[in-house]
Design an enzyme around this catalytic site. Structure first.
Site, short mmCIF file in Angstrom:
data_model
loop_
_atom_site.label_atom_id
_atom_site.label_comp_id
_atom_site.label_asym_id
_atom_site.label_seq_id
_atom_site.Cartn_x
_atom_site.Cartn_y
_atom_site.Cartn_z
CG PHE A 163 9.33 9.35 2.65
CD1 PHE A 163 8.90 10.14 3.59
CD2 PHE A 163 9.76 8.03 3.00
CE1 PHE A 163 9.08 9.72 5.07
CE2 PHE A 163 10.05 7.83 4.07
CZ PHE A 163 9.69 8.61 5.14
CG ASP A 248 15.45 6.37 -2.26
OD1 ASP A 248 15.60 5.05 -1.90
OD2 ASP A 248 15.06 7.45 -1.23
CE LYS A 277 11.11 1.65 3.07
NZ LYS A 277 11.10 1.81 4.69
#
Length: 424
Positions: A163, A248, A277
C-alpha cells in the site's frame, strides 16, 4: 483533556463540552455528510470534536482512547504543545510563498531532516502519495540519466500486498482489487513479486530495473513484518545489481517501531526514504523524499514541483517534529511501550486472538473470525471507548500515539480482552 477513570467512561455520559456544532448530534452530523461527501470512506460512527494527547472527545462529550493515531500521522499525539506552538508562531509570520521564491524556514528543515535520516538531500511535498509519485519519477530519471536505461523502458519492482497510496499510477502496481477495479488503464513499468522473498526479487531485476520500492513493514496488509535479514538482503541485492532501494517509511517511520526508521532495525540505509504522515505532526500535510545527492540531484528546474511543497508553515511544523525525534525520547517510548503491547497481546492469543505481529507501538491483530470481523470488533471497541480500525478480514490495527502511557495501554488491552470475551 482529562482521561476517563474507567474502561467504560469513553462511551459514558455526555459532558456537552466544546462541540462547536450547536445542538447538532453525532447522528445529525453523520446524516449531513451523506448527500454531500463522496463515499470513498467507511468511517466508524464517531464524530470527533476535540482532542488532546491520546484522547479524543465526540460532539456529545464522550471520550475515547485513540489507538489508531491517524494511521501514524499523530505519532506525537493530538495537539502536542511543541508542535502547536511552532504552528502558531509561524502563522503569525508567513504561511505560503510557493517555490517561486525562497522562504526562511525551508533550509533549516531540509538540513535537519537529511541529518536525522542519514541522507543528503530533501524533496519536500505534501501527502504520502505525492512522495511515492515523486520517488517513481526520480528513480526513472536516474535510470535514464545515470544508469543508461533506454528511454521509456525503466521498470520498478514492488511487493504484492503493498500500500503506497491511491493515485492512478500507484494503484497500477497494487494487488488490492478494491483499489484497482474500475480505474484502468493502468500505468506500465512495474513488476510485482511476493513480499519477503529475496529469490523472487532477484529474478525480477534486470538491466531495465531503476529501483526496488518496498515498505519495510507492510501496514495496510496487516502490519506484516519481514524475516530478519530481508531488508539487508534487499540492500545488498540492489547494490550488486545497480538499482536503487526505495523504502516507503510513510507509516513505519519517525519513531513508530522504536527506531527513527524501520530500516534502522537492520542498520540499512536505502537510496531514497519516503516520509509523510507524522512529519506534519497532525497539523498540516507534510511529506518528503530524502535521498543521496547523486539520486535527487538528477532533477532540474521545471521537471517536478508543488505549489505547497516546502511551504514555511509546513517547514516550521516539520522542523519541530524533527527536533522531537532528535532527542530519541519518542523512539525509546515506542520501544518500551511496545513491550507492554506485545506482552498484552501475547496473553490474548487463544482467547479470541489467533495471532498478531508487532514492532514498537504498531500491531496487526488477527481476531478469531467466529467472534467477528475486524469492522465488528472495531465497533464494539468504540462503544467501550477505544478507537481502532480494521483492515482485511478479521484483522485490526493498533497504532496509538507514542505519547500513550503504560496504564492507558493496559486499559485498551483490558477493553479488548473484555470485548473478545463477550464474543466467545
Amino acid at each position: 483533556m482529562t482521561a476517563p477513570t474507567s474502561t467504560t467512561t469513553g462511551a459514558g455520559a455526555s459532558t456537552g463540552a466544546g462541540t462547536g456544532t450547536g445542538a447538532r448530534t453525532s447522528a445529525d452530523l453523520i446524516r449531513a455528510e451523506e448527500p454531500v461527501l463522496a463515499h470513498n470512506y467507511h468511517p466508524l460512527p464517531v464524530v470527533v470534536a476535540r482532542a488532546e494527547g491520546a484522547w479524543v472527545e465526540d460532539v456529545e462529550g464522550r471520550r475515547y482512547l485513540d489507538m489508531l493515531a491517524g494511521y501514524s500521522a499523530l505519532n506525537f499525539g493530538h495537539r502536542h504543545p511543541a508542535l502547536i506552538e511552532a504552528a502558531h508562531r509561524q502563522l503569525d509570520r508567513l504561511t505560503l510563498t510557493s517555490r517561486a521564491f525562497h522562504n526562511d524556514r525551508l533550509a533549516q528543515f531540509a538540513t535537519s531532516l537529511a541529518e536525522l535520516t542519514g541522507q543528503d538531500m530533501v524533496l519536500p511535498m505534501n501527502t504520502g502519495a505525492e512522495a511515492v509519485e515523486s520517488a517513481v519519477k526520480v528513480a526513472r530519471k536516474w535510470a535514464y540519466d545515470v544508469k543508461g536505461v533506454p528511454a521509456d523502458r525503466a521498470t520498478i519492482v514492488v511487493a504484492a500486498d503493498n500500500f503506497h497510496g491511491r493515485t492512478t499510477t500507484i494503484v497500477s502496481f497494487s494487488t488490492d482489487e478494491t483499489a484497482r477495479a474500475g480505474f484502468g488503464p493502468f500505468t506500465p513499468g512495474f513488476r510485482i513479486v511476493p513480499y519477503n522473498d529475496l529469490a523472487a526479487l532477484e529474478e525480477a531485476i534486470d538491466e531495465t530495473t531503476a529501483a526496488v520500492l518496498l515498505e519495510p513493514i507492510q501496514g495496510e496488509a496487516g502490519v506484516l513484518i519481514p524475516d530478519d535479514g530481508y531488508l539487508t538482503g534487499v540492500r545488498e541485492l540492489t547494490r550488486r545489481t545497480g538499482c536503487l532501494f526505495i523504502a516507503d517509511e510513510i507509516q513505519s517511520g519517525l519513531g513508530r517501531t522504536g527506531r527513527t526508521l524501520a530500516v534502522d532495525h537492520e542498520g540499512v540505509v536505502p537510496d531514497m526514504v519516503l516520509l509523510g504522515k507524522a512529519l506534519g505532526g497532525g497539523i498540516v500535510p507534510v511529506s518528503a523524499v530524502v535521498a543521496r545527492r547523486e539520486v535527487l540531484g538528477v532533477l532540474r528546474p521545471g521537471e517536478h514541483g508543488s505549489t505547497f511543497g516546502g511551504n514555511p508553515l509546513a517547514a516550521a511544523v516539520g522542523q519541530a517534529v524533527v527536533e522531537l525525534l532528535e532527542t530519541g525520547e519518542f523512539q525509546r517510548r515506542a520501544a518500551e511501550s511496545g513491550v507492554v503491547l506485545r506482552d498484552g497481546l501475547t496473553g490474548l492469543v487463544g482467547r479470541g486472538v489467533v495471532g498478531f505481529r508487532s514492532r514498537g507501538l504498531w500491531a496487526g491483530v488477527d481476531i478469531d473470525p467466529a467472534i467477528g470481523t475486524g469492522r465488528e470488533i472495531s465497533e464494539r471497541l468504540m462503544r467501550e471507548g477505544i478507537l481502532v480500525k480494521d483492515t482485511h478480514g478479521s484483522t485490526i490495527r493498533l497504532a496509538p500515539p507514542l505519547t500513550i502511557g503504560a496504564e492507558e495501554l493496559r486499559t485498551a488491552l483490558g477493553v479488548l480482552e473484555k470485548v473478545l470475551a463477550q464474543g466467545t
